[in-house]
Design a protein around this motif. Sequence first.
Motif, mmCIF file in Angstrom:
data_model
loop_
_atom_site.group_PDB
_atom_site.id
_atom_site.type_symbol
_atom_site.label_atom_id
_atom_site.label_comp_id
_atom_site.label_asym_id
_atom_site.label_seq_id
_atom_site.Cartn_x
_atom_site.Cartn_y
_atom_site.Cartn_z
ATOM 1 N N SER A 1 0.835 -1.214 0.000
ATOM 2 C CA SER A 1 0.000 0.000 0.000
ATOM 3 C C SER A 1 0.867 1.261 0.000
ATOM 4 O O SER A 1 0.588 2.216 -0.735
ATOM 5 C CB SER A 1 -0.916 -0.012 1.229
ATOM 6 O OG SER A 1 -1.698 1.153 1.279
ATOM 7 N N GLN B 1 0.962 4.050 -2.973
ATOM 8 C CA GLN B 1 0.703 5.474 -2.721
ATOM 9 C C GLN B 1 1.769 6.356 -3.362
ATOM 10 O O GLN B 1 1.455 7.365 -4.015
ATOM 11 C CB GLN B 1 0.677 5.732 -1.204
ATOM 12 C CG GLN B 1 -0.574 5.266 -0.504
ATOM 13 C CD GLN B 1 -0.526 5.565 0.983
ATOM 14 O OE1 GLN B 1 -0.066 6.630 1.390
ATOM 15 N NE2 GLN B 1 -0.999 4.627 1.797
ATOM 16 N N PHE C 1 1.329 6.180 -7.261
ATOM 17 C CA PHE C 1 0.198 6.961 -7.764
ATOM 18 C C PHE C 1 0.445 8.462 -7.610
ATOM 19 O O PHE C 1 0.135 9.243 -8.520
ATOM 20 C CB PHE C 1 -1.095 6.581 -7.015
ATOM 21 C CG PHE C 1 -1.651 5.257 -7.425
ATOM 22 C CD1 PHE C 1 -1.745 4.897 -8.766
ATOM 23 C CD2 PHE C 1 -2.093 4.347 -6.477
ATOM 24 C CE1 PHE C 1 -2.262 3.674 -9.150
ATOM 25 C CE2 PHE C 1 -2.605 3.118 -6.846
ATOM 26 C CZ PHE C 1 -2.687 2.776 -8.186
ATOM 27 N N LYS D 1 -4.253 15.351 -4.849
ATOM 28 C CA LYS D 1 -3.462 14.211 -5.372
ATOM 29 C C LYS D 1 -3.160 13.171 -4.288
ATOM 30 O O LYS D 1 -3.229 11.980 -4.529
ATOM 31 C CB LYS D 1 -2.158 14.720 -5.999
ATOM 32 C CG LYS D 1 -2.338 15.489 -7.290
ATOM 33 C CD LYS D 1 -1.027 15.828 -7.925
ATOM 34 C CE LYS D 1 -0.357 17.007 -7.264
ATOM 35 N NZ LYS D 1 -1.096 18.272 -7.394
ATOM 36 N N ILE E 1 -6.326 11.092 -3.388
ATOM 37 C CA ILE E 1 -6.632 10.144 -4.472
ATOM 38 C C ILE E 1 -5.660 8.972 -4.436
ATOM 39 O O ILE E 1 -6.054 7.812 -4.583
ATOM 40 C CB ILE E 1 -6.580 10.862 -5.840
ATOM 41 C CG1 ILE E 1 -7.700 11.895 -5.956
ATOM 42 C CG2 ILE E 1 -6.674 9.850 -6.978
ATOM 43 C CD1 ILE E 1 -7.581 12.815 -7.156
ATOM 44 N N SER E 2 -4.385 9.264 -4.209
ATOM 45 C CA SER E 2 -3.362 8.215 -4.154
ATOM 46 C C SER E 2 -3.624 7.246 -2.996
ATOM 47 O O SER E 2 -3.509 6.025 -3.149
ATOM 48 C CB SER E 2 -1.973 8.830 -3.988
ATOM 49 O OG SER E 2 -1.682 9.721 -5.041
ATOM 50 N N TYR F 1 -6.557 6.597 -1.464
ATOM 51 C CA TYR F 1 -7.753 5.779 -1.704
ATOM 52 C C TYR F 1 -7.509 4.719 -2.773
ATOM 53 O O TYR F 1 -7.966 3.579 -2.650
ATOM 54 C CB TYR F 1 -8.940 6.666 -2.093
ATOM 55 C CG TYR F 1 -9.615 7.313 -0.909
ATOM 56 C CD1 TYR F 1 -10.248 6.535 0.063
ATOM 57 C CD2 TYR F 1 -9.609 8.694 -0.754
ATOM 58 C CE1 TYR F 1 -10.860 7.132 1.157
ATOM 59 C CE2 TYR F 1 -10.216 9.293 0.338
ATOM 60 C CZ TYR F 1 -10.850 8.503 1.291
ATOM 61 O OH TYR F 1 -11.449 9.086 2.371
ATOM 62 N N ALA F 2 -6.791 5.087 -3.819
ATOM 63 C CA ALA F 2 -6.498 4.123 -4.890
ATOM 64 C C ALA F 2 -5.622 2.994 -4.361
ATOM 65 O O ALA F 2 -5.860 1.804 -4.636
ATOM 66 C CB ALA F 2 -5.803 4.835 -6.046
ATOM 67 N N ALA F 3 -4.613 3.361 -3.580
ATOM 68 C CA ALA F 3 -3.726 2.350 -2.995
ATOM 69 C C ALA F 3 -4.488 1.453 -2.023
ATOM 70 O O ALA F 3 -4.266 0.237 -1.968
ATOM 71 C CB ALA F 3 -2.564 3.037 -2.279
ATOM 72 N N ILE G 1 -7.762 0.650 -2.077
ATOM 73 C CA ILE G 1 -8.656 -0.277 -2.791
ATOM 74 C C ILE G 1 -7.868 -1.443 -3.397
ATOM 75 O O ILE G 1 -8.232 -2.611 -3.244
ATOM 76 C CB ILE G 1 -9.456 0.470 -3.880
ATOM 77 C CG1 ILE G 1 -10.440 1.449 -3.224
ATOM 78 C CG2 ILE G 1 -10.202 -0.514 -4.778
ATOM 79 C CD1 ILE G 1 -11.089 2.419 -4.173
ATOM 80 N N ILE G 2 -6.754 -1.127 -4.055
ATOM 81 C CA ILE G 2 -5.971 -2.180 -4.709
ATOM 82 C C ILE G 2 -5.321 -3.112 -3.683
ATOM 83 O O ILE G 2 -5.381 -4.336 -3.804
ATOM 84 C CB ILE G 2 -4.901 -1.556 -5.640
ATOM 85 C CG1 ILE G 2 -5.573 -0.831 -6.803
ATOM 86 C CG2 ILE G 2 -3.956 -2.637 -6.160
ATOM 87 C CD1 ILE G 2 -4.628 -0.048 -7.667
#
Length: 361
Positions: free
Chosen positions: A246, A250, A253, A267, A270-271, A273-275, A277-278
């Motif tokens: 994670s 981060q 991203f 930014k 967003i990084s 949350y994206a990290a 979820i994945i």
Amino acid sequence: MNVAIVTSGDYIYAGNVFLYAKSKGYNVSFVDVSGSQKDLFFKKFKLIILFGFFRSLSLLFLSCRIKKTIKKSGNLQTIKKPNVESELLDGNFDLVILVNYAWLFPTDSKVKVINCHPSLLPKYRGLMPISHAVNESLIRKLAYVETGITIHQIDDNFDMGRLICQKKIELPSDTPLSEFYKRTYGLISDCLELMIKHPEGIGKLDRGKYYSSMSLLDVVRFKVRLLSQNDFIKFMINGCLIGLTSWFLQILFYSYLLSNFPYIVNKMMISVYAAFIISALISFYSLKKYVFKAEGSIYKFFIATTLVISAVGLLSEIIFFLVNPISPFLSIYFAYPISALIISPLSFILKKRLVFTKQSS
């Protein structure tokens, strides 16, 4: 018939055999033979490593409780190893039953001496047979461990003589080692009546390979194998790897957004949350396949993970508030990892009990 249950410091398994025999109305005495304290210390030290500190502590309390019960019965004798022959084979006892006895016992034509060996002889003849059986099963990656108890008359060799009775059990290889000991030695009580009424035996045991006591290095290697079977340890390792993943995502991203979309304001958010979820998806499938080996609900997993992260965040704020006046460095860099470590047992229970509940086919 006068019966002696003889051991070398074992008040749990031998003690339970004594109490069971007493409850059945047999005239039985409990004899604790003391010998080399150095040998007994190393034996117990190895078992503490293998069982773990807290399990060993609970067994110590159990041992003290059983010893107190045996003392109250008035049937406890403590003798030195050199006096075994003069005190146990002098005609006071008709039958001697050895349970977890550490040395070669002298034979006598007048007194029948029976040994209770925790393996299916001739397999694992010698010392620490249960540990050797489980260890070899883990090395061979077997799903189940077959072991048991062998009741036999003794002769001039270790773990040999005429067979009286054998009882077998099969347990999953990830069963706690202390449970292997408990279940294996528990089989002795099933054979008690047979060994007292028919101690003559039905046939001579073959000579199997002799196993000596595990060295300290072998014990450590075995402990690592045992830990690799522990779901919580695997869960913690998985959590550390997912945390690193994670963190890496981060950075990846954020760097990508910074280079290609400099006009985006949030930014970092967003990084994160994206990290999240994945890495959560990777965590779900890795826990499903390698840790719990069970089917689970992805929706329940995300709910449980969100609750855990919220709890970790709240706890880290509290730790930061308490520690920051004393050490800003510790509060900044260690508040979150310590919080995650404290909450990890709760996370493990939530995911095991609520998320991964159906065994994989």
